[in-house]
Design an enzyme around this catalytic site. Structure first.
Site, PDB file in Angstrom:
ATOM      1  N   HIS A 163       4.080   1.245   2.218  1.00 40.99           N
ATOM      2  CA  HIS A 163       5.225   0.535   1.635  1.00 40.99           C
ATOM      3  C   HIS A 163       5.837   1.372   0.504  1.00 40.99           C
ATOM      4  O   HIS A 163       7.053   1.445   0.359  1.00 40.99           O
ATOM      5  CB  HIS A 163       4.783  -0.807   1.048  1.00 40.99           C
ATOM      6  CG  HIS A 163       4.192  -1.765   2.030  1.00 40.99           C
ATOM      7  ND1 HIS A 163       2.872  -2.142   2.012  1.00 40.99           N
ATOM      8  CD2 HIS A 163       4.752  -2.445   3.066  1.00 40.99           C
ATOM      9  CE1 HIS A 163       2.639  -3.012   2.971  1.00 40.99           C
ATOM     10  NE2 HIS A 163       3.754  -3.209   3.639  1.00 40.99           N
ATOM     11  N   HIS A 208       0.860  -1.186   0.000  1.00 37.48           N
ATOM     12  CA  HIS A 208       0.000   0.000   0.000  1.00 37.48           C
ATOM     13  C   HIS A 208       0.894   1.233   0.000  1.00 37.48           C
ATOM     14  O   HIS A 208       2.126   1.113  -0.084  1.00 37.48           O
ATOM     15  CB  HIS A 208      -0.958  -0.025   1.201  1.00 37.48           C
ATOM     16  CG  HIS A 208      -0.263  -0.258   2.517  1.00 37.48           C
ATOM     17  ND1 HIS A 208       0.663   0.627   3.037  1.00 37.48           N
ATOM     18  CD2 HIS A 208      -0.338  -1.280   3.412  1.00 37.48           C
ATOM     19  CE1 HIS A 208       1.108   0.178   4.200  1.00 37.48           C
ATOM     20  NE2 HIS A 208       0.530  -1.000   4.447  1.00 37.48           N
TER      21      HIS A 208
HETATM   22  P1  AMP Z   1       4.771  -5.103   6.594  1.00 34.80           P
HETATM   23  O1  AMP Z   1       4.566  -5.490   5.161  1.00 34.80           O
HETATM   24  O2  AMP Z   1       3.506  -4.783   7.315  1.00 34.80           O
HETATM   25  O3  AMP Z   1       5.691  -6.051   7.335  1.00 34.80           O
HETATM   26  O4  AMP Z   1       5.565  -3.712   6.541  1.00 34.80           O
HETATM   27  C1  AMP Z   1       6.748  -3.577   5.810  1.00 34.80           C
HETATM   28  C2  AMP Z   1       7.333  -2.229   6.134  1.00 34.80           C
HETATM   29  O5  AMP Z   1       6.426  -1.197   5.777  1.00 34.80           O
HETATM   30  C3  AMP Z   1       7.641  -2.048   7.638  1.00 34.80           C
HETATM   31  O6  AMP Z   1       8.870  -1.362   7.779  1.00 34.80           O
HETATM   32  C4  AMP Z   1       6.481  -1.208   8.098  1.00 34.80           C
HETATM   33  O7  AMP Z   1       6.759  -0.416   9.224  1.00 34.80           O
HETATM   34  C5  AMP Z   1       6.248  -0.341   6.876  1.00 34.80           C
HETATM   35  N1  AMP Z   1       4.888   0.221   6.908  1.00 34.80           N
HETATM   36  C6  AMP Z   1       3.722  -0.459   7.053  1.00 34.80           C
HETATM   37  N2  AMP Z   1       2.683   0.398   7.099  1.00 34.80           N
HETATM   38  C7  AMP Z   1       3.205   1.645   6.980  1.00 34.80           C
HETATM   39  C8  AMP Z   1       2.643   2.962   6.955  1.00 34.80           C
HETATM   40  N3  AMP Z   1       1.331   3.175   7.060  1.00 34.80           N
HETATM   41  N4  AMP Z   1       3.488   4.006   6.824  1.00 34.80           N
HETATM   42  C9  AMP Z   1       4.836   3.809   6.715  1.00 34.80           C
HETATM   43  N5  AMP Z   1       5.418   2.596   6.718  1.00 34.80           N
HETATM   44  C10 AMP Z   1       4.622   1.534   6.851  1.00 34.80           C
END
Ligand code: AMP
Length: 297
Positions: free
Chosen positions: A37, A34
């Protein structure tokens, strides 16, 4: 963009880039990409010569009864996004590639784990036993595979960000961890792959989490430094919005995450709530910006 499922092929590709002295940036994710990411990816593409994105729904960071099997997956769309954003290499390993001893696609135990003990039994660590070491372990493995110069993590998962920074510092990994500010919906809700689970009835209530933290920010800006007062103010907003399943509301030191009673100058305000089957987390920094935070860590 090239896509890799196997570690040796990715290594060969990246070794050639390193021989050309190119700076490799890395964005580890669990996919269902999203705009949050995408903010990480854009930052990496801007700051590095080549960007690697990994998509791996990591079984060892899910507890029993959590949503490993149901976690949203959309590789075709993720791949399109990475291609459009200028990603050089997409790494999409199967569970068996990351955990050769894994039994099929099911959660696998990693024989060696990386722990950051100071952070493992508090907040997210307490709420989700094993989760944090699941994250640090998989990131250590991915860092060893990709060997990036810079790795990008979202502020959204604050404790994870701090744990990775601690791991990189303590284990002398030659990587700069770059924090990226939380990307939000226009109404304040932090973007998350799991937001798709929110029903139309639940969605308006979810906004109360960021609204409550904003109230904490407002009080801090007005001079409030008592952590209990801030915690209570956040709780009030959540309860008034009908969010009674509160896991924690905490005011902590932004570097160590140790609980604070009084804020001398800076803090992180964090909260976790449950809405139906979904668990939402969010945080705001008080008295410090993410850039200052990066410099001082
Ligand atoms: P995930 O796929 O949920 O493991 O997240 C992958 C990376 O994206 C991690 O470093 C998260 O902290 C970052 N991330 C997820 N959601 C957000 C957001 N809303 N804003 C900024 N970074 C995000």
């Amino acid at each position: 963009m090239r896509s890799f499922q196997q570690i040796p092929e990715l290594r060969t590709h990246l070794n050639a880039l390193r021989e050309e002295k190119l700076v490799i940036g890395f964005v580890p994710t669990m996919g269902a990409l999203h705009d949050g990411h995408i903010a990480l990816i854009r930052r990496a593409v801007t700051e590095c010569d080549r960007t690697v994105v990994s998509i791996f729904v990591n079984p060892i960071q899910f507890g029993p009864g959590e949503d490993f099997d149901r976690y949203p997956r959309d590789l075709a769309q993720d791949s399109r996004i990475c291609q459009e954003e200028g990603v050089d290499a997409l790494f999409v390993p199967a569970v068996g590639e990351m955990f050769p001893s894994a039994d099929g696609d099911g959660p696998a135990e990693s024989p060696t784990r990386v722990h950051v003990p100071a952070l493992e039994d508090i907040l997210e660590g307490a709420a989700r036993p094993g989760h944090l070491s699941g994250v640090t372990t998989i990131c250590a493995k991915l860092f060893n595979i990709v060997q990036p110069r810079r790795a990008y993590f979202g502020q959204k998962d604050y404790q994870q960000l701090i744990a990775i920074q601690r791991m990189v510092a303590d284990l002398c990994m030659p990587i700069t961890v770059v924090p990226v500010a939380t990307v939000r919906e226009p109404d304040g809700l932090a973007l998350s792959s799991r937001n798709v689970y929110l029903s139309p009835e639940e969605r308006p209530r979810a906004v109360a989490l960021s609204a409550a933290l904003k109230e904490g920010e407002r009080l801090y800006a007005a001079g409030e430094r008592n952590a209990d007062t801030l915690r209570e103010a956040v709780r009030d907003v959540l309860v008034r919005a009908g969010l009674s399943a509160i896991e924690y509301i905490e005011v902590a030191d932004p570097r160590t995450m140790v609980r604070l009673n009084h804020i001398d100058d800076e803090a992180v305000l964090l909260a976790a709530v449950r809405i139906g089957a979904l668990r939402l987390i969010d945080n705001v920094l008080l008295g410090i910006t993410l850039n200052q935070h990066l410099r001082r860590l």
